[in-house]
Write an enzyme that holds these catalytic residues in place. Structure first.
Site, short mmCIF file in Angstrom:
data_model
loop_
_atom_site.label_atom_id
_atom_site.label_comp_id
_atom_site.label_asym_id
_atom_site.label_seq_id
_atom_site.Cartn_x
_atom_site.Cartn_y
_atom_site.Cartn_z
CG HIS A 153 -0.24 -0.11 2.52
ND1 HIS A 153 0.24 -1.32 2.99
CD2 HIS A 153 0.05 0.81 3.46
CE1 HIS A 153 0.79 -1.13 4.18
NE2 HIS A 153 0.71 0.15 4.48
CG ASP A 166 1.03 -1.99 7.51
OD1 ASP A 166 1.94 -1.16 7.59
OD2 ASP A 166 -0.18 -1.68 7.41
CG HIS A 192 2.89 1.65 13.85
ND1 HIS A 192 2.34 2.90 14.07
CD2 HIS A 192 2.46 1.27 12.62
CE1 HIS A 192 1.61 3.24 13.03
NE2 HIS A 192 1.68 2.28 12.12
CG HIS A 240 1.39 -3.07 11.88
ND1 HIS A 240 0.38 -2.52 12.63
CD2 HIS A 240 1.64 -2.16 10.90
CE1 HIS A 240 0.04 -1.33 12.16
NE2 HIS A 240 0.80 -1.08 11.10
CG HIS A 280 3.55 2.03 8.07
ND1 HIS A 280 2.28 1.92 7.53
CD2 HIS A 280 4.22 2.91 7.29
CE1 HIS A 280 2.20 2.72 6.47
NE2 HIS A 280 3.37 3.31 6.31
#
Length: 397
Positions: free
Chosen positions: A162, A175, A217, A253, A255
């Site tokens: 993405h 991810d 994250h 997760h 990113h």
């Protein structure tokens, strides 16, 4: 150092002149010079604002300027355009060099020829960084020299290809989740942090081949200071849902994003971790392909990290002895508390990528807390596996 968040809804063209912003007061001190911050902010918004607006689908931009080194008339640091709340993305960031000349600040951002030239003379940049920041031509071909961001030989999963902000273009983000959760550098380079007022900042690694990878994250991060060398496979942090620079996250997760300087690089057709990556018809689809095998999103945990290129890894082999059982369970982790993801029959020969310590199991070869991890990420108790004659002892995971 206390950060300074600035919000502006002024048009990009206006920001090239004098910015109309509401500033949070900063603590006094040379590194909080208002003119410096305003110049860095105006340069950041001028050069990265369009990219941030497209990624965030927002016209109002909130920025953060973080000077980290100062020597004489020079300052080095990082700057961020914060992700709006609720937007799943990693932040638009840039390292900067500022030089005070004739009472005015001249600011350059990473990825530009001006930044590369300034880095060659700035006393706040060390010799290793001078070479790293030199501008390079665009990389050609599909090879990136990048591994997947976890241990080589281990298997994780992905949530599809993405954009840095979901549907934003290009699709430069993936991810990743699963495995042991330890996020590792995709290639050797130097580490830098952004949004450092948070306990767990945003981390990116600038690599020697012209690529930069981002890791959003994460928690339990390395304590190495900014500008430090980090090795291929060295731990950066652990997967989580932290939002130091804003945004949104759903489920633990990392990113992971791919850049070249300030330019987002599509992963389409690129070899990363020994897999060639392809987009789907929309964001969060697509797959990784290797030797005819395709791994789509949400399939845990058989996306094996084959490293950043070079020779195919070699593994030790062992033979399964199921004893009184018809087969031996293959588990997702080193212990019987982990889920069963497969099985091995009696006399199966398996490849052993590495060994991990875990739950105690009794079998034909005694009671053991050692677990053999296969290249696909599955674990088999060493109590049921005998290393084949002449094979080297597998390394620790």
């Amino acid at each position: 150092m206390s950060p300074l968040w600035l919000r502006s809804g002024v048009a990009l063209g206006t920001l090239l002149g004098a910015l109309a912003v509401a500033a949070v007061p900063a603590q006094a001190g040379p590194a909080d010079d208002t003119a410096l911050r305003r110049t860095v902010e105006s340069t950041l918004v001028a050069e990265r604002g369009a990219q941030a607006r497209a990624a965030y689908a927002s016209t109002a931009l909130e920025t953060m300027v973080e000077p980290s080194r100062r020597s004489g008339a020079w300052v080095f640091g990082g700057a961020v355009i914060r992700v709006p709340d609720g937007v799943e993305a990693s932040p638009v960031t840039a390292l900067f060099l500022a030089h005070r000349v004739a009472g005015r600040w001249r600011v350059t951002l990473e990825g530009t020829p001006e930044f590369g030239a300034a880095a060659q003379v700035a006393p706040v940049v060390d010799a290793g960084e001078r070479a790293l920041f030199a501008v390079r031509p665009a990389l050609a071909g599909t090879a990136t020299g990048l591994a997947l961001p976890w241990a080589q030989g281990a298997g994780w999963a992905h949530w599809g290809v993405h954009g840095d902000s979901g549907t934003s273009r290009p699709y430069n983000a993936i991810d990743f989740y699963g495995g042991d959760g330890h996020v590792r550098a995709s290639r050797a380079g130097k580490i830098y942090r952004f949004c450092t007022s948070a306990r767990w900042p945003y981390i990116k690694v600038v690599h020697d081949n012209g690529y930069t990878t981002g890791y959003y994250h994460t928690v339990n991060q390395t304590t190495k200071p900014d500008g430090s060398d980090i090795a291929l496979g060295e731990q950066v942090g652990d997967i989580n849902t932290q939002l130091p620079c804003g945004g949104s996250a759903n489920g633990d997760h990392v990113h992971w994003t791919l850049w070249q300087g300030s330019t987002a690089v599509a992963v389409q057709g690129k070899d990363i971790g020994g897999w060639t990556w392809y987009e789907g018809s929309s964001a969060y689809q697509g797959y990784a392909e290797r030797n005819g095998t395709r791994i789509y999103g949400n399939t845990c945990c058989n996306l094996v990290n084959y490293g950043g290129g070079g020779p195919t890894p070699t593994y030790s082999t062992g033979t399964v002895n199921s004893g009184t059982y018809s087969s031996v369970n293959v588990r997702s982790g080193p212990g019987t508390s982990y889920g069963v993801i497969g099985s091995q029959a009696h006399n199966d020969v398996i490849q052993i990528a590495c060994t991990a310590s875990g739950g105690s199991v009794s079998g034909p070869y005694g009671t053991s807390t050692v677990w053999d991890r296969k290249p696909d990420g599955g674990y088999v108790s060493a109590a049921f596996v005998k290393l084949d004659a002449g094979q080297p002892v597998p390394p620790g995971c």
